[in-house]
Design an enzyme around this catalytic site. Sequence first.
Site, mmCIF file in Angstrom:
data_model
loop_
_atom_site.group_PDB
_atom_site.id
_atom_site.type_symbol
_atom_site.label_atom_id
_atom_site.label_comp_id
_atom_site.label_asym_id
_atom_site.label_seq_id
_atom_site.Cartn_x
_atom_site.Cartn_y
_atom_site.Cartn_z
ATOM 1 N N ARG A 109 19.329 13.785 -1.370
ATOM 2 C CA ARG A 109 19.200 13.526 -0.370
ATOM 3 C C ARG A 109 18.921 14.785 1.037
ATOM 4 N NH1 ARG A 109 18.915 8.796 4.011
ATOM 5 N NH2 ARG A 109 17.638 8.394 2.398
ATOM 6 N N HIS A 136 9.753 10.051 -0.160
ATOM 7 C CA HIS A 136 11.130 9.119 -0.187
ATOM 8 C C HIS A 136 10.961 8.374 -1.134
ATOM 9 C CE1 HIS A 136 14.191 6.395 0.463
ATOM 10 N NE2 HIS A 136 14.214 6.142 1.514
ATOM 11 N N ASP A 225 7.958 2.592 9.731
ATOM 12 C CA ASP A 225 8.588 3.293 10.103
ATOM 13 C C ASP A 225 9.717 3.967 11.307
ATOM 14 O OD1 ASP A 225 10.773 4.335 8.617
ATOM 15 O OD2 ASP A 225 10.032 5.866 7.470
ATOM 16 N N CYS A 265 11.421 0.223 6.087
ATOM 17 C CA CYS A 265 12.385 0.997 4.890
ATOM 18 C C CYS A 265 14.021 0.314 5.651
ATOM 19 C CB CYS A 265 12.149 2.259 4.988
ATOM 20 S SG CYS A 265 12.015 3.677 6.061
#
Length: 310
Positions: A109, A136, A225, A265
């Site tokens: 990440r 992602h 998001d 998410c």
Amino acid sequence: MKPGDRLMKHFLQFKDLRAEEYAYLFERTRIIKTRFKNYERYQPLADRTLAMIFEKASTRTRVSFEAGMYQMGGSVVHLTTGDSQLGRAEPIEDSARVISRMVDLVMIRTYEQAKIERFAAHSRVPVINGLTNEFHPCQILADIYTYIEHRGSIAGKVVAWVGDGNNMANTWLQAADILGFTVHVSTPEGYAVDPGVAGVARQDCWRVFDHPMDACAGADLVTTDVWTSMGYEAQNEERRKAFVDWCVDEDMMAAARPDALFMHCLPAHRGEEVAAEVIDGPQSVVWDEAENRMHVQKALMEYLLLGRIG
Ligand code: CP
Ligand code: NVA
């Protein structure tokens, strides 16, 4: 696996795999999840090690990869910028050469996609994108699996994206391109998806709407998001103002199909990008979505390390 091994695959963007590979992964996910729910031991990755490199914070990605790897019989090494030489300017290429001589799989990440691409180019083992500024893919893998669990195939469906043209939005576009659905995108002015970054081949897999309500009209899935992604915190105040009308509320859900699902998410900010009534309401599948991160990633790790089973 050795460098140059034709069988070695990375998962750096959603478009790294083909539709038939996703069909296989979703079927493996179903089998692996069922075994887990039945408390059946399944440890095909005994003696395998996953290195997890975090340059940004995480709850779901860390827990899902770490728990998933242990459940499959393997082990994990957890590194962050602050507690490794990554934070002291060791070249990413050198880190890749060293780490990939000691472990079987790497999850990263980080910030720029270019960084993970450079790591992968010098890695002897498969590399998985655990979130970059641009993409992602593990999250969208989980989201689509969750959609399939609840509603069946996503092919031909409409996904409404309300909010920032960010890493999640880019990845939804790539998934639509590969899996044959359409994304209706509505972002505030100045925060549009950059098609050059998303990199989709089929331009008719997405449509842009000025108003979020229009993007949601007739949608099978509504998703959003955070207004400010990790790494963009300096823009927080200007984003709060720009995004105020991009809150998924009950009116937007009412514009979607009656059986539409809501996804996020996570982490979420109730009262910003989503109303509490929506994320905590009957159409929301966010907890299944979060749990499925672990199940899809177990299938992904199995595939990258062992290829097709049976
Ligand atoms: N959705 C997601 O990736 O969550 P984390 O940032 O907690 O890993
Ligand atoms: N777009 C968000 C997703 C967090 C999981 C971010 O990059 O911070």
